[in-house]
Design a protein around this motif. Structure first.
Motif, PDB file in Angstrom:
ATOM      1  N   GLY A  17       3.070  74.139  55.797  1.00 11.65           N
ATOM      2  CA  GLY A  17       4.407  73.678  55.432  1.00 11.65           C
ATOM      3  C   GLY A  17       5.459  74.697  55.824  1.00 11.65           C
ATOM      4  N   GLY A  18       6.633  74.556  55.236  1.00 11.95           N
ATOM      5  CA  GLY A  18       7.722  75.456  55.553  1.00 11.95           C
ATOM      6  C   GLY A  18       8.437  75.041  56.822  1.00 11.95           C
ATOM      7  N   GLY A  19       9.173  75.963  57.429  1.00 12.81           N
ATOM      8  CA  GLY A  19       9.907  75.671  58.646  1.00 12.81           C
ATOM      9  C   GLY A  19      11.395  75.810  58.445  1.00 12.81           C
ATOM     10  N   LEU A  20      12.140  74.942  59.110  1.00 11.15           N
ATOM     11  CA  LEU A  20      13.600  75.012  59.117  1.00 11.15           C
ATOM     12  C   LEU A  20      14.202  73.837  58.371  1.00 11.15           C
ATOM     13  CD1 LEU A  20      16.198  76.342  60.300  1.00 11.15           C
ATOM     14  CD2 LEU A  20      15.898  74.812  62.270  1.00 11.15           C
ATOM     15  N   ALA A  21      15.203  74.103  57.541  1.00  8.92           N
ATOM     16  CA  ALA A  21      15.922  73.055  56.832  1.00  8.92           C
ATOM     17  C   ALA A  21      17.390  73.445  56.725  1.00  8.92           C
ATOM     18  CB  ALA A  21      15.338  72.829  55.435  1.00  8.92           C
ATOM     19  N   GLY A  65      20.932  72.452  51.222  1.00  8.50           N
ATOM     20  CA  GLY A  65      20.844  71.241  50.423  1.00  8.50           C
ATOM     21  C   GLY A  65      19.623  70.398  50.715  1.00  8.50           C
ATOM     22  N   GLY A  66      18.885  70.775  51.721  1.00 11.07           N
ATOM     23  CA  GLY A  66      17.703  70.020  52.103  1.00 11.07           C
ATOM     24  C   GLY A  66      16.481  70.412  51.297  1.00 11.07           C
ATOM     25  N   SER A  67      15.333  69.903  51.737  1.00 11.16           N
ATOM     26  CA  SER A  67      14.077  70.125  51.014  1.00 11.16           C
ATOM     27  C   SER A  67      12.973  70.528  51.980  1.00 11.16           C
ATOM     28  CB  SER A  67      13.650  68.851  50.283  1.00 11.16           C
ATOM     29  OG  SER A  67      14.614  68.466  49.321  1.00 11.16           O
ATOM     30  N   LEU A  68      12.047  71.299  51.456  1.00  6.51           N
ATOM     31  CA  LEU A  68      10.824  71.655  52.165  1.00  6.51           C
ATOM     32  C   LEU A  68       9.692  71.724  51.158  1.00  6.51           C
ATOM     33  CD1 LEU A  68      11.973  74.523  54.563  1.00  6.51           C
ATOM     34  CD2 LEU A  68      11.218  72.246  55.249  1.00  6.51           C
ATOM     35  N   GLN A 121      -1.329  84.088  54.314  1.00  6.68           N
ATOM     36  CA  GLN A 121      -0.848  84.751  55.512  1.00  6.68           C
ATOM     37  C   GLN A 121       0.679  84.777  55.632  1.00  6.68           C
ATOM     38  OE1 GLN A 121      -1.912  81.638  55.341  1.00  6.68           O
ATOM     39  NE2 GLN A 121      -1.047  80.343  56.972  1.00  6.68           N
ATOM     40  N   GLY A 122       1.347  83.993  54.819  1.00  9.04           N
ATOM     41  CA  GLY A 122       2.806  83.937  54.884  1.00  9.04           C
ATOM     42  C   GLY A 122       3.290  82.785  55.737  1.00  9.04           C
ATOM     43  N   THR A 123       4.382  82.173  55.301  1.00  6.15           N
ATOM     44  CA  THR A 123       4.980  81.045  56.008  1.00  6.15           C
ATOM     45  C   THR A 123       6.494  81.242  56.038  1.00  6.15           C
ATOM     46  OG1 THR A 123       3.260  79.539  55.218  1.00  6.15           O
ATOM     47  CG2 THR A 123       5.305  78.542  56.011  1.00  6.15           C
ATOM     48  N   GLN A 124       7.068  81.112  57.201  1.00  4.95           N
ATOM     49  CA  GLN A 124       8.509  81.299  57.334  1.00  4.95           C
ATOM     50  C   GLN A 124       9.259  80.065  56.847  1.00  4.95           C
ATOM     51  OE1 GLN A 124      10.336  84.097  58.521  1.00  4.95           O
ATOM     52  NE2 GLN A 124      12.059  82.909  57.690  1.00  4.95           N
ATOM     53  N   VAL A 125      10.273  80.304  56.031  1.00  5.33           N
ATOM     54  CA  VAL A 125      11.219  79.261  55.603  1.00  5.33           C
ATOM     55  C   VAL A 125      12.605  79.751  55.990  1.00  5.33           C
ATOM     56  CG1 VAL A 125      12.285  78.141  53.617  1.00  5.33           C
ATOM     57  CG2 VAL A 125       9.796  78.385  53.728  1.00  5.33           C
ATOM     58  N   THR A 126      13.305  78.942  56.777  1.00  4.26           N
ATOM     59  CA  THR A 126      14.639  79.308  57.238  1.00  4.26           C
ATOM     60  C   THR A 126      15.615  78.202  56.863  1.00  4.26           C
ATOM     61  OG1 THR A 126      13.719  80.544  59.093  1.00  4.26           O
ATOM     62  CG2 THR A 126      16.052  79.966  59.206  1.00  4.26           C
TER      63      THR A 126
END
Length: 127
Positions: free
Chosen positions: A8-12, A15-18, A119-124
């Motif tokens: 999961g995670g990624g770019l949002a 006001g959005g959701s992940l 391992q970690g997940t990037q959320v931007t």
């Protein structure tokens, strides 16, 4: 051995959701308490949320309370983090963690109590 696999995670947008997911693989005969931490650029890793072994207890950092929801999955030793109303300050690498010995709310927020890490997940979050 025990491994935590995150997805999961990624770019949002603001006001959005992940949604983040984490699953324990390997020695899963034990049921783990599980948590999410995050580390923003140039900052120390910080506690986000915790859920108890049976899902009966959950705890959140003040910064995410009311916006993030932690839940145990239907499969043993799986956990999700639903993140709503995202803000730029939520941008970070998010880490899943698992533990067997926490008995206090204070300990839930401390990295040293956790036995295994993902391992970690990037959320931007973009504005």
């Amino acid at each position: 051995q025990v491994q935590l696999v995150q997805s999961g995670g990624g770019l949002a947008q603001v006001g959005g959701s992940l949604r983040l997911s984490c699953a324990v693989s390997g020695r899963t005969y034990s049921t783990y308490g599980m948590a999410w931490f995050r580390q923003a650029p140039g900052k120390e890793r910080e506690f986000v949320s915790y859920i108890g072994k049976n899902g009966e207890i959950s705890h959140y950092a003040d910064s995410v309370k009311g916006r993030f929801t932690i839940a145990r999955g239907s499969a043993k030793n799986t956990v999700t983090l639903q993140m709503n109303d995202l803000k730029p300050e939520d941008t970070a690498v998010y880490y899943c963690a698992a533990e067997l010995s926490i008995t206090s709310t204070h300990a839930m927020e401390l990295e040293r109590w956790y036995d295994y890490w993902g391992q970690g997940t990037q959320v931007t979050i973009s504005s």
